[in-house]
Design a protein around this motif. Sequence first.
Motif, PDB file in Angstrom:
ATOM      1  N   GLU A 249      -6.491  14.046 -14.588  1.00 48.79           N
ATOM      2  CA  GLU A 249      -7.259  13.302 -13.594  1.00 48.79           C
ATOM      3  C   GLU A 249      -6.873  13.626 -12.151  1.00 48.79           C
ATOM      4  OE1 GLU A 249      -9.802  11.249 -14.277  1.00 48.79           O
ATOM      5  OE2 GLU A 249      -9.560  11.861 -16.373  1.00 48.79           O
ATOM      6  N   PHE A 250      -5.588  13.878 -11.912  1.00 48.27           N
ATOM      7  CA  PHE A 250      -5.112  14.010 -10.540  1.00 48.27           C
ATOM      8  C   PHE A 250      -4.337  15.300 -10.255  1.00 48.27           C
ATOM      9  CE2 PHE A 250      -5.134   9.464 -11.650  1.00 48.27           C
ATOM     10  CZ  PHE A 250      -6.049   8.992 -10.717  1.00 48.27           C
TER      11      PHE A 250
ATOM     12  N   ARG B 297       8.089   1.474 -13.388  1.00 49.16           N
ATOM     13  CA  ARG B 297       7.516   1.717 -14.725  1.00 49.16           C
ATOM     14  C   ARG B 297       6.334   2.685 -14.663  1.00 49.16           C
ATOM     15  NH1 ARG B 297       6.525   3.527 -18.611  1.00 49.16           N
ATOM     16  NH2 ARG B 297       6.278   2.669 -20.713  1.00 49.16           N
ATOM     17  N   VAL B 298       5.495   2.536 -13.640  1.00 52.16           N
ATOM     18  CA  VAL B 298       4.358   3.446 -13.518  1.00 52.16           C
ATOM     19  C   VAL B 298       4.830   4.852 -13.179  1.00 52.16           C
ATOM     20  CG1 VAL B 298       2.181   3.891 -12.325  1.00 52.16           C
ATOM     21  CG2 VAL B 298       2.835   1.549 -12.833  1.00 52.16           C
ATOM     22  N   LEU B 299       5.866   4.963 -12.360  1.00 55.02           N
ATOM     23  CA  LEU B 299       6.431   6.278 -12.053  1.00 55.02           C
ATOM     24  C   LEU B 299       6.958   6.951 -13.324  1.00 55.02           C
ATOM     25  CD1 LEU B 299       8.273   5.502  -8.701  1.00 55.02           C
ATOM     26  CD2 LEU B 299       6.466   7.202  -8.995  1.00 55.02           C
ATOM     27  N   GLN B 300       7.597   6.183 -14.202  1.00 56.96           N
ATOM     28  CA  GLN B 300       8.053   6.733 -15.482  1.00 56.96           C
ATOM     29  C   GLN B 300       6.868   7.172 -16.334  1.00 56.96           C
ATOM     30  OE1 GLN B 300      10.245   3.378 -16.929  1.00 56.96           O
ATOM     31  NE2 GLN B 300      12.170   3.997 -15.968  1.00 56.96           N
ATOM     32  N   PHE B 301       5.812   6.392 -16.301  1.00 58.31           N
ATOM     33  CA  PHE B 301       4.618   6.695 -17.095  1.00 58.31           C
ATOM     34  C   PHE B 301       3.994   8.027 -16.693  1.00 58.31           C
ATOM     35  CE2 PHE B 301      -0.051   6.501 -17.160  1.00 58.31           C
ATOM     36  CZ  PHE B 301      -0.282   6.388 -18.526  1.00 58.31           C
ATOM     37  N   VAL B 302       3.917   8.308 -15.391  1.00 57.67           N
ATOM     38  CA  VAL B 302       3.202   9.514 -14.946  1.00 57.67           C
ATOM     39  C   VAL B 302       3.945  10.792 -15.310  1.00 57.67           C
ATOM     40  CG1 VAL B 302       2.105   8.262 -13.041  1.00 57.67           C
ATOM     41  CG2 VAL B 302       4.201   9.532 -12.611  1.00 57.67           C
TER      42      VAL B 302
ATOM     43  N   GLY C 160       0.814  -1.206   0.000  1.00 60.01           N
ATOM     44  CA  GLY C 160       0.000   0.000   0.000  1.00 60.01           C
ATOM     45  C   GLY C 160       0.851   1.261   0.000  1.00 60.01           C
ATOM     46  N   PRO C 161       0.252   2.410  -0.338  1.00 57.75           N
ATOM     47  CA  PRO C 161       1.005   3.662  -0.473  1.00 57.75           C
ATOM     48  C   PRO C 161       1.585   4.170   0.834  1.00 57.75           C
ATOM     49  CG  PRO C 161      -1.360   4.061  -0.621  1.00 57.75           C
ATOM     50  CD  PRO C 161      -1.188   2.580  -0.654  1.00 57.75           C
ATOM     51  N   VAL C 162       0.903   3.923   1.954  1.00 66.10           N
ATOM     52  CA  VAL C 162       1.388   4.453   3.233  1.00 66.10           C
ATOM     53  C   VAL C 162       2.688   3.771   3.644  1.00 66.10           C
ATOM     54  CG1 VAL C 162       0.863   4.765   5.677  1.00 66.10           C
ATOM     55  CG2 VAL C 162      -0.928   5.095   3.972  1.00 66.10           C
ATOM     56  N   LEU C 163       2.693   2.420   3.647  1.00 67.44           N
ATOM     57  CA  LEU C 163       3.894   1.698   4.071  1.00 67.44           C
ATOM     58  C   LEU C 163       5.049   1.906   3.093  1.00 67.44           C
ATOM     59  CD1 LEU C 163       2.567  -1.699   5.477  1.00 67.44           C
ATOM     60  CD2 LEU C 163       3.188   0.372   6.696  1.00 67.44           C
ATOM     61  N   ILE C 164       4.740   1.913   1.804  1.00 65.32           N
ATOM     62  CA  ILE C 164       5.800   2.151   0.823  1.00 65.32           C
ATOM     63  C   ILE C 164       6.436   3.519   1.061  1.00 65.32           C
ATOM     64  CG2 ILE C 164       6.202   2.680  -1.612  1.00 65.32           C
ATOM     65  CD1 ILE C 164       6.187  -0.236  -1.174  1.00 65.32           C
TER      66      ILE C 164
ATOM     67  N   ILE D 247       3.122   8.936  -4.678  1.00 63.54           N
ATOM     68  CA  ILE D 247       2.889   7.496  -4.495  1.00 63.54           C
ATOM     69  C   ILE D 247       1.392   7.205  -4.382  1.00 63.54           C
ATOM     70  CG2 ILE D 247       3.173   5.583  -2.870  1.00 63.54           C
ATOM     71  CD1 ILE D 247       5.622   6.017  -4.534  1.00 63.54           C
ATOM     72  N   ALA D 248       0.669   8.072  -3.679  1.00 68.67           N
ATOM     73  CA  ALA D 248      -0.785   7.890  -3.553  1.00 68.67           C
ATOM     74  C   ALA D 248      -1.456   7.954  -4.922  1.00 68.67           C
ATOM     75  CB  ALA D 248      -1.366   8.944  -2.622  1.00 68.67           C
ATOM     76  N   VAL D 249      -1.013   8.883  -5.776  1.00 69.64           N
ATOM     77  CA  VAL D 249      -1.559   9.001  -7.126  1.00 69.64           C
ATOM     78  C   VAL D 249      -1.275   7.732  -7.927  1.00 69.64           C
ATOM     79  CG1 VAL D 249      -1.250  10.179  -9.350  1.00 69.64           C
ATOM     80  CG2 VAL D 249      -1.537  11.511  -7.253  1.00 69.64           C
ATOM     81  N   VAL D 250      -0.048   7.224  -7.816  1.00 71.94           N
ATOM     82  CA  VAL D 250       0.339   6.012  -8.550  1.00 71.94           C
ATOM     83  C   VAL D 250      -0.538   4.827  -8.146  1.00 71.94           C
ATOM     84  CG1 VAL D 250       2.161   4.262  -8.735  1.00 71.94           C
ATOM     85  CG2 VAL D 250       2.726   6.688  -9.005  1.00 71.94           C
ATOM     86  N   PHE D 251      -0.720   4.629  -6.847  1.00 75.99           N
ATOM     87  CA  PHE D 251      -1.539   3.510  -6.393  1.00 75.99           C
ATOM     88  C   PHE D 251      -3.000   3.679  -6.818  1.00 75.99           C
ATOM     89  CE2 PHE D 251       2.078   2.248  -4.017  1.00 75.99           C
ATOM     90  CZ  PHE D 251       1.861   0.940  -3.591  1.00 75.99           C
ATOM     91  N   ARG D 252      -3.496   4.910  -6.724  1.00 69.61           N
ATOM     92  CA  ARG D 252      -4.886   5.157  -7.101  1.00 69.61           C
ATOM     93  C   ARG D 252      -5.090   4.906  -8.589  1.00 69.61           C
ATOM     94  NH1 ARG D 252      -9.948   4.459  -5.956  1.00 69.61           N
ATOM     95  NH2 ARG D 252     -11.333   6.101  -6.735  1.00 69.61           N
ATOM     96  N   TYR D 253      -4.169   5.374  -9.386  1.00 72.32           N
ATOM     97  CA  TYR D 253      -4.271   5.178 -10.826  1.00 72.32           C
ATOM     98  C   TYR D 253      -4.248   3.677 -11.167  1.00 72.32           C
ATOM     99  CZ  TYR D 253      -3.253   5.231 -15.780  1.00 72.32           C
ATOM    100  OH  TYR D 253      -3.312   4.995 -17.134  1.00 72.32           O
TER     101      TYR D 253
END
Length: 510
Positions: free
Chosen positions: A195-196, A179-184, A139-143, A157-163
């Motif tokens: 969206e965010f 990879r998702v971090l690169q995408f955003v 989850g985003p909090v622990l990460i 990180i919260a945006v990444v998890f939500r997306y």
Amino acid sequence: MSKKEAFITHLAEGQKYKKDSIILGTGILEGQPINRAQVRVPLKTMNRHGLIAGATGTGKTKTLQVIAEQLALKGVPSVLMDLKGDLSGLAKPGELNDFIKNRSEVIGVEYVPMGLPVELMSISEEKGVKLKATVSEFGPVLISQILELNATQQGVIAVVFRYCDLNHLPLLDLKDLKRVLQFVTNEGKEVIKKEFGQVSSASVNTIMRKIIELEQQGANRFFGEKSFEVDDFVQTQDGKGKISVIRLTDVQSKPKLFSTFMLSLLSEIYETFPEQGDDDQPKLCLFIDEAHLVFSNASKDLLEKIEAIVKLIRSKGVGVYFCTQTPTDVHDSILGQLGLKVQHALRAFTAKDRKAITKTAENYPESEFYEVSETLTSMGIGEALVTALNEKGIPTPLAHTLVRAPISRMDILESSEIDELVNGSQLVAKYNEDMDRESAFELLEEKMNRVEKEQEKAVLPGPKPRTASRTPKEESLLEELSKNTMVRQLGRTIFRELTRGILGSFTRRR
């Protein structure tokens, strides 16, 4: 009444237990063990957590071994984090000699050498059951806490998890997260902004560096599938609680990986186990050896999360025991939550040591039979000051205790014995198959490749005129990524039936 009789009566009055208990040893008065002054700990309060402390070589690891043994004999399973490699011998019987025989007679217990049911586990290259967890399950909090991110970075990180939750993109390992971090900040920049809101590329770059740092400590072996189910810790064999020994000898120099694993384990147990309340015995006991590795590099936010879990996990029937050199290694807010305290000898070589001993002595109840600060420096190997909670939650009298000897082997297993134990494990067959199924990394790569091909195709000349419909370039990338992304789900990562728990990790509907 003699001082000896007064001492025996004093201990007996404080240990009037109606329920079952374990015998830890016998009391010592004026340097002599007293054979009618057994020191016992009630099973009913073993979920109130504890501390085993002492200088190197004073016997604290063997005390940990004794407690785990006695719990196993009562049918209580335990998890031992073995950072020094000292605890694998629990699987084989100990050896009776004159020293152990005499000690057992003084304590008033029968010494029966016995091997106990043991499961060897690992989060690295050590032999045993491979323990893993997915990024999504963290989850985003622990990460964010593990990566020590600031408020802005936590928002990313919260945006990444939500997306990923909205678009059914499984975050299984660190490769997916990167990879998702690169995408955003690249292909999906406009989509995410729409969206965010705007995501800072500087924040993303900082997060990427912190993930790489975590990878360098071996976290890439821990994040992934198949995720370990903590219910497999709560097993018995022939009426004895199974002892899960997590072999962490190659993790001592990787404190971030160790704290990552420890926090995820506590969080998963809390989120998974049902409420139990104060039962007659704990459901599980967790022993964290070399606990200073958890606290020495922990941020304030991370300490708050650990404190919250320690406070709450008791109601799940789980006891957490910290094994370290001095009580000051454990944060004060957590130290105050501990019921059982086993303090082996401390050394006073420097002025700093003497101050630490004075502070340590203040953590224990006053005793008419001991000067605590003096006793702390004069105890021999296998001796400890012990105080627990009785069945009413009241601290028992402080007792200078001669700790009983382990009934299992005090030495480690041979390599061939480890192989035999691992090869006979049912959990090894269940968890040690490598999995790398389609997840966020592969799905995003596939979508990006498809969009690029469609864009190239759209600009090629052809006999047919272009229609007024939207081109792939004009079509929202969010819509594109949302189409046909119902990914085959395996194991426990069922995204549509997951909710976030209080610590940001997944709570599963069972």
